[in-house]
Design an enzyme around this catalytic site. Structure first.
Site, short mmCIF file in Angstrom:
data_model
loop_
_atom_site.label_atom_id
_atom_site.label_comp_id
_atom_site.label_asym_id
_atom_site.label_seq_id
_atom_site.Cartn_x
_atom_site.Cartn_y
_atom_site.Cartn_z
N ASP A 12 0.86 -1.17 0.00
CA ASP A 12 0.00 0.00 0.00
C ASP A 12 0.91 1.23 0.00
OD1 ASP A 12 -2.47 1.53 0.31
OD2 ASP A 12 -1.86 1.88 2.38
N SER A 13 0.30 2.41 -0.14
CA SER A 13 1.09 3.64 -0.08
C SER A 13 1.54 3.96 1.34
CB SER A 13 0.27 4.81 -0.63
OG SER A 13 -0.89 5.01 0.15
N TYR A 44 -0.98 8.08 -2.94
CA TYR A 44 -1.09 7.66 -4.34
C TYR A 44 -2.28 8.31 -5.05
CZ TYR A 44 2.25 3.68 -4.31
OH TYR A 44 3.35 2.88 -4.28
N CYS A 75 -4.14 -1.66 -1.93
CA CYS A 75 -4.28 -0.24 -2.31
C CYS A 75 -5.29 -0.19 -3.44
CB CYS A 75 -2.93 0.31 -2.76
SG CYS A 75 -3.01 1.94 -3.50
N GLU A 152 -2.43 9.44 7.64
CA GLU A 152 -0.97 9.25 7.74
C GLU A 152 -0.35 10.22 8.75
OE1 GLU A 152 1.19 7.03 6.24
OE2 GLU A 152 -0.44 5.92 5.29
N CYS A 184 -10.83 2.83 -0.30
CA CYS A 184 -9.42 3.05 0.03
C CYS A 184 -9.15 2.30 1.32
CB CYS A 184 -9.14 4.54 0.20
SG CYS A 184 -7.48 4.90 0.84
N HIS A 186 -7.15 2.82 3.63
CA HIS A 186 -6.94 3.68 4.80
C HIS A 186 -8.26 3.95 5.55
CE1 HIS A 186 -3.03 4.70 2.97
NE2 HIS A 186 -2.70 5.32 4.09
#
Length: 272
Positions: A12-13, A44, A75, A152, A184, A186
């Site tokens: 993943d990012s 991303y 991702c 993040e 997503c 996240h």
């Protein structure tokens, strides 16, 4: 090492892929995992399709050198924009989130909202997949550019994050959705906040759970299931290992040992 005992790679990012990792721990507890977070290039979701394909190819090439038996694109942006291009370039299965997530969504509801990065939303990948499975569903996709940076930065409880979430969800509430897809990986980290905003009748779909179920079927089909206890997960990033370790601890329940790897030269600071 036998083929069955090789690791499953997931990438993943950043920390979004931890939602897929959690599902792997729950559904496939014997599988050993190699986790890569491309934290030097997060997010991303505002990148071009060409960049996403290039990043995914670099990561998969590095993972091939780590001798993985399968890779899960944890991702949605990579799954939407790169999976079909790069999966045939590698001799191990590469699975993505879109189809498992779309399949779960059309089983759940008829008025489906998807929150995603701008790149995933603009690709229309979820909408297309859902309509191919059930042409009677209504699908709305909303790009949420601020969510990944806020997660993040560990701003989950910041009042600003709540304000942003309300602005992203309002159009979907106006459309009277009955189902919301996390487009997503996240975004499940925001579930307590999203639940406060959404009516209790709205069902939440986390594609991560369904991706891992698809991976389990694929491993069985190929006879690649691990029959021994898993080795500790190997955590790797392209950015700052300490930052990833501290941020991820709240979801992992421990502070992981994290290596920094260099994709360009396909070398690692250590091998596990």
């Amino acid at each position: 090492m036998s083929e069955n005992q090789r690791r499953i790679g997931i990438f993943d990012s950043g920390v979004g892929g931890l939602t897929v990792l959690k599902a792997l721990y729950q559904q496939l507890p014997n599988e050993s995992i190699l986790y890569f977070g491309d934290t030097a290039r997060v997010p991303y979701g505002t990148r071009s399709p060409a960049e996403i394909v290039q990043f995914s190819r670099e990561i998969l090439t590095w993972m091939a050198r780590q001798n993985v038996k399968m890779v899960l694109m944890a991702c949605n942006t990579s799954s939407a924009l790169a999976l079909e291009t790069v999966r045939s370039e590698f001799d191990f299965p590469v699975l993505g989130l879109i189809l498992p997530g779309a399949k779960a969504a059309v089983r759940q509801g008829k008025r489906i909202g998807t929150i995603a990065t701008p790149a995933t939303a603009n690709s229309g990948a979820y909408r297309q997949a859902m309509l191919e499975m059930d042409s009677t569903v209504r699908v709305w996709e909303v790009g949420c550019p601020e969510f990944v940076p806020l997660i993040e930065q560990n701003r989950l409880r910041d009042p600003y994050t709540a304000k942003v979430a309300r602005s992203y969800l309002q159009p979907l509430l106006d459309d009277r959705i009955d189902t919301l897809v996390y487009g997503c990986t996240h975004y499940p980290h925001l579930e307590p906040l999203l639940r406060q905003i959404l009516p209790p009748t709205v069902k939440l779909v986390d594609p991560a759970v369904h991706l891992v179920a698809a991976a389990a079927k694929e491993l069985e089909l190929l006879g690649l299931q691990s029959e021994r206890p898993a080795r500790p997960t190997r955590f790797t990033v392209s950015g700052c290992p300490e930052q990833f370790a501290q941020l991820s601890a709240q979801w992992l329940g421990f502070i992981p040992a994290v290596e920094k790897v260099c994709l360009q030269s396909f070398s690692s600071s250590s091998v596990g």
